[in-house]
Motif scaffolding. Structure first.
Motif, PDB file in Angstrom:
ATOM      1  N   ILE A  51       0.855  -1.198   0.000  1.00 49.41           N
ATOM      2  CA  ILE A  51       0.000   0.000   0.000  1.00 49.41           C
ATOM      3  C   ILE A  51       0.891   1.248   0.000  1.00 49.41           C
ATOM      4  CG2 ILE A  51      -1.701   1.370   1.298  1.00 49.41           C
ATOM      5  CD1 ILE A  51      -2.873  -1.193   2.375  1.00 49.41           C
ATOM      6  N   LEU A  52       2.007   1.156   0.711  1.00 46.06           N
ATOM      7  CA  LEU A  52       2.903   2.307   0.861  1.00 46.06           C
ATOM      8  C   LEU A  52       3.966   2.348  -0.225  1.00 46.06           C
ATOM      9  CD1 LEU A  52       3.577   1.631   4.629  1.00 46.06           C
ATOM     10  CD2 LEU A  52       1.636   2.779   3.608  1.00 46.06           C
ATOM     11  N   GLU A  53       3.873   1.439  -1.168  1.00 44.99           N
ATOM     12  CA  GLU A  53       4.896   1.321  -2.211  1.00 44.99           C
ATOM     13  C   GLU A  53       6.257   1.003  -1.612  1.00 44.99           C
ATOM     14  OE1 GLU A  53       3.490   4.882  -3.022  1.00 44.99           O
ATOM     15  OE2 GLU A  53       2.197   4.328  -4.692  1.00 44.99           O
ATOM     16  N   LEU A  54       6.247   0.292  -0.477  1.00 48.73           N
ATOM     17  CA  LEU A  54       7.517  -0.151   0.085  1.00 48.73           C
ATOM     18  C   LEU A  54       7.902  -1.441  -0.605  1.00 48.73           C
ATOM     19  CD1 LEU A  54       7.365   0.297   3.948  1.00 48.73           C
ATOM     20  CD2 LEU A  54       8.689   1.568   2.279  1.00 48.73           C
ATOM     21  N   ASN A  55       9.114  -1.491  -1.094  1.00 47.34           N
ATOM     22  CA  ASN A  55       9.554  -2.686  -1.792  1.00 47.34           C
ATOM     23  C   ASN A  55      10.241  -3.614  -0.789  1.00 47.34           C
ATOM     24  OD1 ASN A  55      10.599  -4.594  -3.406  1.00 47.34           O
ATOM     25  ND2 ASN A  55      11.673  -3.185  -4.805  1.00 47.34           N
ATOM     26  N   LEU A  56       9.614  -4.756  -0.546  1.00 45.19           N
ATOM     27  CA  LEU A  56      10.175  -5.661   0.457  1.00 45.19           C
ATOM     28  C   LEU A  56      11.496  -6.286   0.000  1.00 45.19           C
ATOM     29  CD1 LEU A  56       7.348  -7.575   2.369  1.00 45.19           C
ATOM     30  CD2 LEU A  56       8.571  -5.495   2.982  1.00 45.19           C
ATOM     31  N   ASP A  57      11.847  -6.123  -1.287  1.00 40.99           N
ATOM     32  CA  ASP A  57      13.167  -6.610  -1.725  1.00 40.99           C
ATOM     33  C   ASP A  57      14.288  -5.873  -0.974  1.00 40.99           C
ATOM     34  OD1 ASP A  57      12.003  -8.362  -3.428  1.00 40.99           O
ATOM     35  OD2 ASP A  57      12.174  -7.062  -5.202  1.00 40.99           O
ATOM     36  N   GLU A  58      13.956  -4.678  -0.475  1.00 38.32           N
ATOM     37  CA  GLU A  58      14.948  -3.933   0.327  1.00 38.32           C
ATOM     38  C   GLU A  58      15.145  -4.586   1.702  1.00 38.32           C
ATOM     39  OE1 GLU A  58      14.407   0.374   0.974  1.00 38.32           O
ATOM     40  OE2 GLU A  58      13.305   0.376  -0.910  1.00 38.32           O
ATOM     41  N   PHE A  59      14.181  -5.441   2.076  1.00 36.94           N
ATOM     42  CA  PHE A  59      14.217  -6.085   3.395  1.00 36.94           C
ATOM     43  C   PHE A  59      14.055  -7.600   3.189  1.00 36.94           C
ATOM     44  CE2 PHE A  59      12.195  -1.889   3.709  1.00 36.94           C
ATOM     45  CZ  PHE A  59      13.031  -1.255   4.617  1.00 36.94           C
ATOM     46  N   PRO A  60      15.086  -8.261   2.668  1.00 39.32           N
ATOM     47  CA  PRO A  60      14.920  -9.660   2.236  1.00 39.32           C
ATOM     48  C   PRO A  60      14.536 -10.640   3.354  1.00 39.32           C
ATOM     49  CG  PRO A  60      17.229  -8.937   2.055  1.00 39.32           C
ATOM     50  CD  PRO A  60      16.416  -7.725   2.361  1.00 39.32           C
ATOM     51  N   ALA A  61      15.062 -10.410   4.559  1.00 39.27           N
ATOM     52  CA  ALA A  61      14.714 -11.330   5.657  1.00 39.27           C
ATOM     53  C   ALA A  61      13.248 -11.124   6.056  1.00 39.27           C
ATOM     54  CB  ALA A  61      15.643 -11.105   6.849  1.00 39.27           C
ATOM     55  N   VAL A  62      12.800  -9.877   6.019  1.00 39.64           N
ATOM     56  CA  VAL A  62      11.390  -9.591   6.332  1.00 39.64           C
ATOM     57  C   VAL A  62      10.505 -10.247   5.269  1.00 39.64           C
ATOM     58  CG1 VAL A  62       9.667  -7.739   6.503  1.00 39.64           C
ATOM     59  CG2 VAL A  62      11.922  -7.433   7.543  1.00 39.64           C
ATOM     60  N   LYS A  63      10.936 -10.165   4.023  1.00 42.18           N
ATOM     61  CA  LYS A  63      10.144 -10.753   2.932  1.00 42.18           C
ATOM     62  C   LYS A  63      10.013 -12.278   3.114  1.00 42.18           C
ATOM     63  CE  LYS A  63       9.810 -10.292  -2.104  1.00 42.18           C
ATOM     64  NZ  LYS A  63       9.515 -11.630  -2.522  1.00 42.18           N
ATOM     65  N   ARG A  64      11.116 -12.924   3.479  1.00 44.03           N
ATOM     66  CA  ARG A  64      11.065 -14.393   3.684  1.00 44.03           C
ATOM     67  C   ARG A  64      10.131 -14.725   4.840  1.00 44.03           C
ATOM     68  NH1 ARG A  64      16.608 -13.875   2.706  1.00 44.03           N
ATOM     69  NH2 ARG A  64      17.116 -13.953   4.933  1.00 44.03           N
ATOM     70  N   TRP A  65      10.193 -13.912   5.896  1.00 42.35           N
ATOM     71  CA  TRP A  65       9.335 -14.120   7.085  1.00 42.35           C
ATOM     72  C   TRP A  65       7.862 -13.917   6.716  1.00 42.35           C
ATOM     73  CZ3 TRP A  65       7.024  -9.639   9.423  1.00 42.35           C
ATOM     74  CH2 TRP A  65       6.524  -9.786  10.720  1.00 42.35           C
ATOM     75  N   VAL A  66       7.551 -12.908   5.923  1.00 47.35           N
ATOM     76  CA  VAL A  66       6.162 -12.687   5.485  1.00 47.35           C
ATOM     77  C   VAL A  66       5.684 -13.907   4.692  1.00 47.35           C
ATOM     78  CG1 VAL A  66       4.675 -11.355   3.912  1.00 47.35           C
ATOM     79  CG2 VAL A  66       6.180 -10.166   5.489  1.00 47.35           C
ATOM     80  N   ASP A  67       6.508 -14.386   3.756  1.00 46.23           N
ATOM     81  CA  ASP A  67       6.105 -15.535   2.921  1.00 46.23           C
ATOM     82  C   ASP A  67       5.867 -16.780   3.784  1.00 46.23           C
ATOM     83  OD1 ASP A  67       6.327 -13.901   0.748  1.00 46.23           O
ATOM     84  OD2 ASP A  67       8.282 -14.659   0.099  1.00 46.23           O
ATOM     85  N   ARG A  68       6.750 -16.955   4.774  1.00 47.10           N
ATOM     86  CA  ARG A  68       6.637 -18.115   5.678  1.00 47.10           C
ATOM     87  C   ARG A  68       5.296 -18.056   6.428  1.00 47.10           C
ATOM     88  NH1 ARG A  68      11.249 -16.820   8.761  1.00 47.10           N
ATOM     89  NH2 ARG A  68      12.459 -17.300   6.922  1.00 47.10           N
TER      90      ARG A  68
END
Ligand SMILES: N[C@@H](CCC(=O)N[C@@H](CS)C(=O)NCC(=O)O)C(=O)O
Length: 235
Positions: free
Chosen positions: A175-192
């Motif tokens: 929604i905020l146009e934040l690219n989670l690729d900038e936060f790879p560990a957060v992205k993996r945690w979200v997917d998990r």
């Protein structure tokens, strides 16, 4: 343990925290949809359940509980006797779990709400407000990133209500146009977390909750409206 649970909610980040927790605990409950766009949450019958006039709110028999963080703590205190998504009172991890929960309820959650407001709901466009809140959100995401780059979950190595709370806002970082690729560990945690069955069900509560595709469409239109306005900041 006997219970009689009604969750008053709508399909939003704060509502999901409660519905996912209920689903993770396998509790039977009635989900009553509250139309926040029609201000049902400000009606007197609802204020008896949550004097703050916001969703989510919970009734368990005669017990009322309001504020998403309090609802999560209530549910694990009462119904997570085996500590499947929590830690026992008093141990070190319990206080670590409280710390990450408070990080969410007093920092990440409200700040993301502010960016959402200025980016999607405001009646004027303020680039200053959007930038200020977005910078703070990025700082908060980098705190999550630093923790999650060496751990699968926020506390110990177990998924808890601290993960659920923070996840519910991070999953809509788009929604905020934040690219989670900038936060790879957060992205993996979200997917998990997104892959968990209880989460898939919880994010579709109540029955009127919108799918992610619909949310993307709705927020896209709201952002386009703000983008078409002139920046109102005085220089
Ligand atoms: N601090 C509250 C925030 C709840 C909240 O902001 N709920 C929003 C929906 S996500 C709401 O009810 N908005 C309608 C309103 O403020 O009247 C919590 O964590 O439960």
């Amino acid at each position: 343990m006997a219970h009689n649970l009604t969750l008053y909610t709508s399909g939003t980040t704060n509502g999901w925290k409660a519905s996912i927790t209920l689903e993770e605990l396998g509790l039977a409950y009635h989900a009553q949809a509250i139309d926040i766009f029609k201000n049902v949450q400000k009606e007197s019958w609802f204020l008896e359940i949550n004097p703050n006039g916001k969703i989510p709110a919970l009734k368990d028999g005669d017990q009322r509980v309001f504020e998403s963080g309090a609802i999560m703590l209530y549910l694990v205190d009462r119904y997570d006797k085996d500590n499947t998504i929590s830690y026992p009172h008093g141990c070190n991890e319990y206080y670590e779990m409280l710390s990450w929960l408070m990080f969410h309820v007093s920092g990440l959650g409200p700040m993301q709400g502010q960016v959402n407001h200025f980016r999607c709901f405001a009646s004027v466009r303020s680039d200053y407000a959007i930038d200020r809140c977005t910078d703070e959100i990025k700082r908060l995401y980098s705190v999550l990133e630093s923790r999650l780059s060496s751990h699968d979950y926020l506390v110990g190595n177990k998924y808890t209500i601290a993960d659920i709370a923070n996840f519910c806002v991070v999953r809509v970082a788009w929604i905020l146009e934040l690219n989670l690729d900038e936060f790879p560990a957060v992205k993996r945690w979200v997917d998990r977390i997104e892959a968990r069955e209880a989460v898939k069900i919880g994010v579709m509560v109540p029955a009127s909750a919108m799918s992610t595709d619909k949310l993307v469409e709705m927020f896209g239109a709201m952002k386009a409206k703000i983008d078409s306005m002139q920046n109102s900041d005085k220089h």
